[in-house]
Design a protein around this motif. Structure first.
Motif, PDB file in Angstrom:
ATOM      1  N   LEU A  51       0.810  -1.214   0.000  1.00  0.00           N
ATOM      2  CA  LEU A  51       0.000   0.000   0.000  1.00  0.00           C
ATOM      3  C   LEU A  51       0.847   1.270   0.000  1.00  0.00           C
ATOM      4  N   ILE A  52       2.085   1.157   0.460  1.00  0.00           N
ATOM      5  CA  ILE A  52       2.975   2.318   0.496  1.00  0.00           C
ATOM      6  C   ILE A  52       4.333   1.942  -0.103  1.00  0.00           C
ATOM      7  N   PRO A  53       4.992   2.911  -0.724  1.00  0.00           N
ATOM      8  CA  PRO A  53       6.314   2.651  -1.298  1.00  0.00           C
ATOM      9  C   PRO A  53       7.389   2.643  -0.215  1.00  0.00           C
ATOM     10  N   PHE A  54       8.385   1.791  -0.379  1.00  0.00           N
ATOM     11  CA  PHE A  54       9.498   1.729   0.568  1.00  0.00           C
ATOM     12  C   PHE A  54      10.729   1.199  -0.145  1.00  0.00           C
ATOM     13  N   TYR A  55      11.868   1.331   0.522  1.00  0.00           N
ATOM     14  CA  TYR A  55      13.135   0.853  -0.022  1.00  0.00           C
ATOM     15  C   TYR A  55      13.846   0.061   1.050  1.00  0.00           C
ATOM     16  N   LYS A  56      14.472  -1.005   0.642  1.00  0.00           N
ATOM     17  CA  LYS A  56      15.251  -1.808   1.569  1.00  0.00           C
ATOM     18  C   LYS A  56      16.706  -1.725   1.117  1.00  0.00           C
ATOM     19  N   ILE A  57      17.516  -1.155   1.980  1.00  0.00           N
ATOM     20  CA  ILE A  57      18.930  -0.968   1.651  1.00  0.00           C
ATOM     21  C   ILE A  57      19.758  -1.586   2.756  1.00  0.00           C
ATOM     22  N   ALA A  58      20.541  -2.563   2.396  1.00  0.00           N
ATOM     23  CA  ALA A  58      21.397  -3.269   3.353  1.00  0.00           C
ATOM     24  C   ALA A  58      20.595  -3.774   4.556  1.00  0.00           C
ATOM     25  N   GLY A  59      19.394  -4.275   4.300  1.00  0.00           N
ATOM     26  CA  GLY A  59      18.570  -4.836   5.361  1.00  0.00           C
ATOM     27  C   GLY A  59      17.744  -3.831   6.143  1.00  0.00           C
ATOM     28  N   SER A  60      17.952  -2.540   5.921  1.00  0.00           N
ATOM     29  CA  SER A  60      17.187  -1.501   6.620  1.00  0.00           C
ATOM     30  C   SER A  60      16.088  -0.962   5.707  1.00  0.00           C
ATOM     31  N   VAL A  61      14.943  -0.664   6.294  1.00  0.00           N
ATOM     32  CA  VAL A  61      13.812  -0.145   5.526  1.00  0.00           C
ATOM     33  C   VAL A  61      13.784   1.371   5.620  1.00  0.00           C
ATOM     34  N   PHE A  62      13.610   2.022   4.468  1.00  0.00           N
ATOM     35  CA  PHE A  62      13.508   3.472   4.403  1.00  0.00           C
ATOM     36  C   PHE A  62      12.295   3.853   3.577  1.00  0.00           C
ATOM     37  N   GLU A  95       7.291  10.501  -1.574  1.00  0.00           N
ATOM     38  CA  GLU A  95       6.435   9.421  -2.061  1.00  0.00           C
ATOM     39  C   GLU A  95       5.316   9.087  -1.077  1.00  0.00           C
ATOM     40  N   LEU A  96       5.588   9.192   0.220  1.00  0.00           N
ATOM     41  CA  LEU A  96       4.542   8.965   1.215  1.00  0.00           C
ATOM     42  C   LEU A  96       3.464  10.041   1.114  1.00  0.00           C
ATOM     43  N   LEU A  97       3.879  11.289   0.906  1.00  0.00           N
ATOM     44  CA  LEU A  97       2.911  12.378   0.729  1.00  0.00           C
ATOM     45  C   LEU A  97       2.051  12.158  -0.510  1.00  0.00           C
ATOM     46  N   ASP A  98       2.688  11.752  -1.610  1.00  0.00           N
ATOM     47  CA  ASP A  98       1.946  11.474  -2.842  1.00  0.00           C
ATOM     48  C   ASP A  98       0.948  10.343  -2.613  1.00  0.00           C
ATOM     49  N   CYS A  99       1.377   9.307  -1.914  1.00  0.00           N
ATOM     50  CA  CYS A  99       0.515   8.171  -1.610  1.00  0.00           C
ATOM     51  C   CYS A  99      -0.656   8.606  -0.728  1.00  0.00           C
ATOM     52  N   ALA A 100      -0.382   9.439   0.265  1.00  0.00           N
ATOM     53  CA  ALA A 100      -1.427   9.927   1.176  1.00  0.00           C
ATOM     54  C   ALA A 100      -2.443  10.792   0.433  1.00  0.00           C
ATOM     55  N   ARG A 101      -1.972  11.572  -0.530  1.00  0.00           N
ATOM     56  CA  ARG A 101      -2.897  12.402  -1.312  1.00  0.00           C
ATOM     57  C   ARG A 101      -3.829  11.536  -2.161  1.00  0.00           C
ATOM     58  N   LYS A 102      -3.285  10.451  -2.678  1.00  0.00           N
ATOM     59  CA  LYS A 102      -4.092   9.553  -3.511  1.00  0.00           C
ATOM     60  C   LYS A 102      -5.019   8.674  -2.670  1.00  0.00           C
ATOM     61  N   ASN A 103      -4.615   8.376  -1.430  1.00  0.00           N
ATOM     62  CA  ASN A 103      -5.391   7.512  -0.529  1.00  0.00           C
ATOM     63  C   ASN A 103      -5.570   8.193   0.819  1.00  0.00           C
ATOM     64  N   PRO A 104      -6.413   9.209   0.914  1.00  0.00           N
ATOM     65  CA  PRO A 104      -6.538   9.963   2.170  1.00  0.00           C
ATOM     66  C   PRO A 104      -7.007   9.121   3.360  1.00  0.00           C
ATOM     67  N   LYS A 105      -7.633   7.984   3.115  1.00  0.00           N
ATOM     68  CA  LYS A 105      -8.102   7.138   4.208  1.00  0.00           C
ATOM     69  C   LYS A 105      -6.945   6.457   4.944  1.00  0.00           C
ATOM     70  N   LEU A 106      -5.777   6.430   4.322  1.00  0.00           N
ATOM     71  CA  LEU A 106      -4.621   5.779   4.949  1.00  0.00           C
ATOM     72  C   LEU A 106      -4.082   6.559   6.146  1.00  0.00           C
ATOM     73  N   VAL A 107      -4.162   7.863   6.070  1.00  0.00           N
ATOM     74  CA  VAL A 107      -3.514   8.675   7.104  1.00  0.00           C
ATOM     75  C   VAL A 107      -4.515   9.313   8.054  1.00  0.00           C
ATOM     76  N   THR A 108      -4.073   9.509   9.274  1.00  0.00           N
ATOM     77  CA  THR A 108      -4.884  10.143  10.288  1.00  0.00           C
ATOM     78  C   THR A 108      -4.542  11.624  10.315  1.00  0.00           C
ATOM     79  N   PRO A 109      -5.524  12.515  10.283  1.00  0.00           N
ATOM     80  CA  PRO A 109      -5.206  13.941  10.373  1.00  0.00           C
ATOM     81  C   PRO A 109      -4.581  14.257  11.729  1.00  0.00           C
ATOM     82  N   VAL A 110      -3.591  15.122  11.705  1.00  0.00           N
ATOM     83  CA  VAL A 110      -2.918  15.521  12.943  1.00  0.00           C
ATOM     84  C   VAL A 110      -3.751  16.607  13.601  1.00  0.00           C
ATOM     85  N   ARG A 111      -4.128  16.389  14.853  1.00  0.00           N
ATOM     86  CA  ARG A 111      -4.927  17.381  15.585  1.00  0.00           C
ATOM     87  C   ARG A 111      -4.032  18.098  16.566  1.00  0.00           C
ATOM     88  N   LYS A 112      -4.194  19.401  16.622  1.00  0.00           N
ATOM     89  CA  LYS A 112      -3.365  20.201  17.523  1.00  0.00           C
ATOM     90  C   LYS A 112      -4.158  20.635  18.730  1.00  0.00           C
TER      91      LYS A 112
END
Length: 100
Positions: free
Chosen positions: A67-78, A83-100
């Motif tokens: 559902l989200i893009p990621f990269y695995k480099i030397a065993g670590s996930v980044f 790309e996360l912002l682009d994904c969130a814009r396309k799928n607004p239900k994925l993210v929770t709005p930040v309340r202040k």
């Protein structure tokens, strides 16, 4: 330290070796130029979870479901912030709005 004797290889062996080296260089070039272009764009799993307002476990589940893009480099996930912002814009239900 001994020097390798190159004339012991066939032309086919040398071509294969050169192809391998070129492929590895291209992979390195792609990683350096696109994925990790700026330090500010790269997020660890913990940072990405906080950025999206979700738990790390939630991100792991999304990753497994592709559902989200990621990269695995030397065993670590980044994650790429852009790309996360682009994904969130396309799928607004994925993210929770930040309340202040």
């Amino acid at each position: 330290m001994s020097n390798p004797i190159l004339y012991g290889f066939t032309k086919k062996d040398l071509e294969y070796t050169i192809e391998l080296v070129v492929k590895r260089l291209r992979k390195t070039e792609l990683v350096n130029n696109t994925i990790l272009d700026t330090e500010e764009d790269r997020l660890t799993q913990k940072e990405a979870a906080k950025f999206l307002g979700k738990s790390e476990q939630c991100l792991i589940q999304w990753r497994k479901k592709h559902l989200i893009p990621f990269y695995k480099i030397a065993g670590s996930v980044f994650y790429s912030k852009k790309e996360l912002l682009d994904c969130a814009r396309k799928n607004p239900k994925l993210v929770t709005p930040v309340r202040k």
